[in-house]
Write a protein that holds these residues in place. Sequence first.
Motif, PDB file in Angstrom:
ATOM      1  N   ASP A 184       0.548  -1.324   0.034  1.00 10.47           N
ATOM      2  CA  ASP A 184       0.254   0.096   0.100  1.00 10.47           C
ATOM      3  C   ASP A 184       0.717   1.270  -0.219  1.00 10.47           C
ATOM      4  O   ASP A 184       0.433   2.488   0.329  1.00 10.47           O
ATOM      5  CB  ASP A 184      -0.781  -0.222   1.259  1.00 10.47           C
ATOM      6  CG  ASP A 184      -0.259  -0.023   2.513  1.00 10.47           C
ATOM      7  OD1 ASP A 184       0.949  -0.458   2.695  1.00 10.47           O
ATOM      8  OD2 ASP A 184      -1.177   0.119   3.471  1.00 10.47           O
ATOM      9  N   ARG A 243       1.042  -5.823  -6.986  1.00  7.24           N
ATOM     10  CA  ARG A 243       0.307  -6.264  -4.970  1.00  7.24           C
ATOM     11  C   ARG A 243       2.141  -4.809  -5.125  1.00  7.24           C
ATOM     12  O   ARG A 243       3.243  -5.397  -5.613  1.00  7.24           O
ATOM     13  CB  ARG A 243       0.930  -7.266  -4.804  1.00  7.24           C
ATOM     14  CG  ARG A 243       0.331  -7.533  -3.099  1.00  7.24           C
ATOM     15  CD  ARG A 243       0.761  -8.629  -2.822  1.00  7.24           C
ATOM     16  NE  ARG A 243       0.749  -8.706  -1.702  1.00  7.24           N
ATOM     17  CZ  ARG A 243       1.316  -9.005  -0.492  1.00  7.24           C
ATOM     18  NH1 ARG A 243       2.532  -9.343  -0.982  1.00  7.24           N
ATOM     19  NH2 ARG A 243       1.745  -9.360   0.531  1.00  7.24           N
ATOM     20  N   ALA A 274      -7.941 -11.283  -3.049  1.00 13.58           N
ATOM     21  CA  ALA A 274      -7.403  -9.927  -3.081  1.00 13.58           C
ATOM     22  C   ALA A 274      -7.259  -9.118  -2.388  1.00 13.58           C
ATOM     23  O   ALA A 274      -6.033  -7.918  -1.772  1.00 13.58           O
ATOM     24  CB  ALA A 274      -7.806  -8.803  -4.533  1.00 13.58           C
ATOM     25  N   ALA A 275      -8.020  -8.504  -1.732  1.00 17.56           N
ATOM     26  CA  ALA A 275      -7.589  -7.999  -0.204  1.00 17.56           C
ATOM     27  C   ALA A 275      -7.410  -8.298   0.832  1.00 17.56           C
ATOM     28  O   ALA A 275      -6.801  -7.374   0.930  1.00 17.56           O
ATOM     29  CB  ALA A 275      -9.693  -8.105   0.624  1.00 17.56           C
ATOM     30  N   LYS A 276      -7.235  -9.150   1.090  1.00 22.33           N
ATOM     31  CA  LYS A 276      -6.176 -10.076   1.787  1.00 22.33           C
ATOM     32  C   LYS A 276      -4.433  -9.319   1.323  1.00 22.33           C
ATOM     33  O   LYS A 276      -3.891  -9.193   2.307  1.00 22.33           O
ATOM     34  CB  LYS A 276      -6.228 -11.546   1.858  1.00 22.33           C
ATOM     35  CG  LYS A 276      -5.500 -12.513   2.679  1.00 22.33           C
ATOM     36  CD  LYS A 276      -5.475 -13.956   3.014  1.00 22.33           C
ATOM     37  CE  LYS A 276      -4.405 -13.642   4.146  1.00 22.33           C
ATOM     38  NZ  LYS A 276      -4.269 -15.490   3.554  1.00 22.33           N
ATOM     39  N   HIS A 277      -4.642  -9.579   0.415  1.00 28.38           N
ATOM     40  CA  HIS A 277      -3.303  -9.468  -0.167  1.00 28.38           C
ATOM     41  C   HIS A 277      -2.785  -7.624  -0.340  1.00 28.38           C
ATOM     42  O   HIS A 277      -1.597  -7.379  -1.240  1.00 28.38           O
ATOM     43  CB  HIS A 277      -2.582 -10.642  -1.129  1.00 28.38           C
ATOM     44  CG  HIS A 277      -2.382 -11.699  -0.617  1.00 28.38           C
ATOM     45  ND1 HIS A 277      -1.542 -11.430   0.586  1.00 28.38           N
ATOM     46  CD2 HIS A 277      -2.846 -12.368  -0.545  1.00 28.38           C
ATOM     47  CE1 HIS A 277      -1.811 -13.207   0.879  1.00 28.38           C
ATOM     48  NE2 HIS A 277      -2.373 -14.147   0.565  1.00 28.38           N
ATOM     49  N   LEU A 278      -3.882  -7.252  -0.564  1.00 33.96           N
ATOM     50  CA  LEU A 278      -3.823  -5.781  -0.575  1.00 33.96           C
ATOM     51  C   LEU A 278      -3.362  -4.724  -2.414  1.00 33.96           C
ATOM     52  O   LEU A 278      -2.926  -4.139  -2.626  1.00 33.96           O
ATOM     53  CB  LEU A 278      -2.438  -4.800  -0.264  1.00 33.96           C
ATOM     54  CG  LEU A 278      -2.428  -4.808   1.625  1.00 33.96           C
ATOM     55  CD1 LEU A 278      -1.496  -4.074   2.521  1.00 33.96           C
ATOM     56  CD2 LEU A 278      -4.175  -3.999   1.454  1.00 33.96           C
ATOM     57  N   GLU A 305      -4.726  -4.299  -5.764  1.00 32.92           N
ATOM     58  CA  GLU A 305      -5.874  -3.922  -5.798  1.00 32.92           C
ATOM     59  C   GLU A 305      -5.460  -3.522  -7.817  1.00 32.92           C
ATOM     60  O   GLU A 305      -6.426  -3.171  -8.262  1.00 32.92           O
ATOM     61  CB  GLU A 305      -5.191  -2.225  -5.482  1.00 32.92           C
ATOM     62  CG  GLU A 305      -5.342  -1.860  -4.001  1.00 32.92           C
ATOM     63  CD  GLU A 305      -4.838  -0.480  -4.006  1.00 32.92           C
ATOM     64  OE1 GLU A 305      -5.192   0.731  -4.619  1.00 32.92           O
ATOM     65  OE2 GLU A 305      -4.831  -0.026  -2.926  1.00 32.92           O
ATOM     66  N   LYS A 341      -8.779 -12.516  -7.507  1.00 31.14           N
ATOM     67  CA  LYS A 341     -10.281 -11.958  -7.515  1.00 31.14           C
ATOM     68  C   LYS A 341     -10.523 -12.010  -5.424  1.00 31.14           C
ATOM     69  O   LYS A 341     -10.818 -11.657  -4.469  1.00 31.14           O
ATOM     70  CB  LYS A 341     -11.151 -11.270  -7.866  1.00 31.14           C
ATOM     71  CG  LYS A 341     -10.663 -11.181  -8.579  1.00 31.14           C
ATOM     72  CD  LYS A 341     -12.578 -10.839 -10.206  1.00 31.14           C
ATOM     73  CE  LYS A 341     -12.856  -9.960  -9.728  1.00 31.14           C
ATOM     74  NZ  LYS A 341     -14.746  -9.614 -10.808  1.00 31.14           N
TER      75      LYS A 341
END
Length: 424
Positions: free
Chosen positions: A159, A333, A303-307, A309, A300
């Motif tokens: 991030d 990532r 996706a949220a777990k591993h950031l 985007e 997909k």
Amino acid sequence: MSTSEFDKYKVDHLFLLIGENLLPNYVAANLLVNKDGTAYFVHTADTEIQAKRLQTELKGLKAIELLTLNDYESDAYYIQKEIRAKLESIKSGKIGLNYTGGTKAMSAHAYRTLFYEETKDKTYRQRADIIFSYLDPRRLEMCIDREDNDRIRLKIKPDTLPVELVTIFQLHGLELKQKPTQQVKLPKLATELANVLKEESKSKQWFDWFHNVFREQAYRKKSNGGGDWKSETSLIDVSTSLDKLPKEIVVAFQQEKFLINENELSLQQVQKTGSFQKNKHFCELLDGLWLEHYVLEQVKNIAAKHLIEDYGMNFKIVLTGTPGFQFDVAFTRGYQLFAISCTTTGKRDLCKSKLFEAYLRARQMGGDEARVALICCSNEPDTLKAEIFASTNDKKIAVFGREHLINLSEKIDEWITQVDREAK
């Protein structure tokens, strides 16, 4: 984007050495230049195009200057003269050099020029407050040199600087034939096909039906070899029995409302559902494209777990004078590129060919940080991986075979976690 850790190392004037791969320069410029600072792209005649391309992509920087070394990338005197002239024009502000890119000679002489400054009595002293940095691709860290010959390591987390896939392509001057898709087609059917292919007997049933029944009706062979799917007006009349198919696939077709008479696949029915713009696209999906959709769905899911985007499938790249190349599924990532090659075959030579192509292209575009995986129907993914390792000496390649299809999300999750462990 969270860059607070980098704030104390940001500079007002950052010199960047431009090489063939612009991704490290892109990362450094975004993380190490102050809001109102200036980036200086030190390039040669051979990398002028790259410098201008990077200038276009770095829309967030207010000031960028190109500093050419012409054909003197190994000439110590010329390199020092050009950089020193630019330094003399800088009246205030903190200065830095990121020496990840460029040639070894450029790095050595640029470092030396920036390290020392000339005094009024024509002697030289160490320049105060200068920041030297480079990108460590193995650890995904920006390294800041210290006077005590140690270094400060700043982890570039996912991030910290999310980079879109299209940006990586554009940094390399590559044009996509079409916009990649993030929309998964027929996920339930793809899941059932993955379940079927994990068992050899049912897998054989599927391929026998597809090649000897469906394809015989829907495909037009040419007398000189090759061929293509029939015209849309011909495809709409295609109707095939599902007698020899595994029951799971018949049920999946039925749930999509593709059947007539409960056991007959009709392309006219497929067209009526509006699931595809053309029946040809449905044929292509059955011909193996379903695996790419299935893999994208698995990405997909985590996706949220591993950031993660940015992700997509079907990245077709135009290369003048060649057929170009394609990433089946890819995601970023942070600024790290993950490329996944997909094939429904288990034939060793074809699997190796697919993986080598993805490996070479991913490294070309994403540098040493890039990670590559093959998803196939091999019964021996470990030995296939060992064979690839013998050719590349890269342990970071992942190979997932027939046995992994049903729990693929979990396997991709473990792969990413392993990548994180290796970077620590």
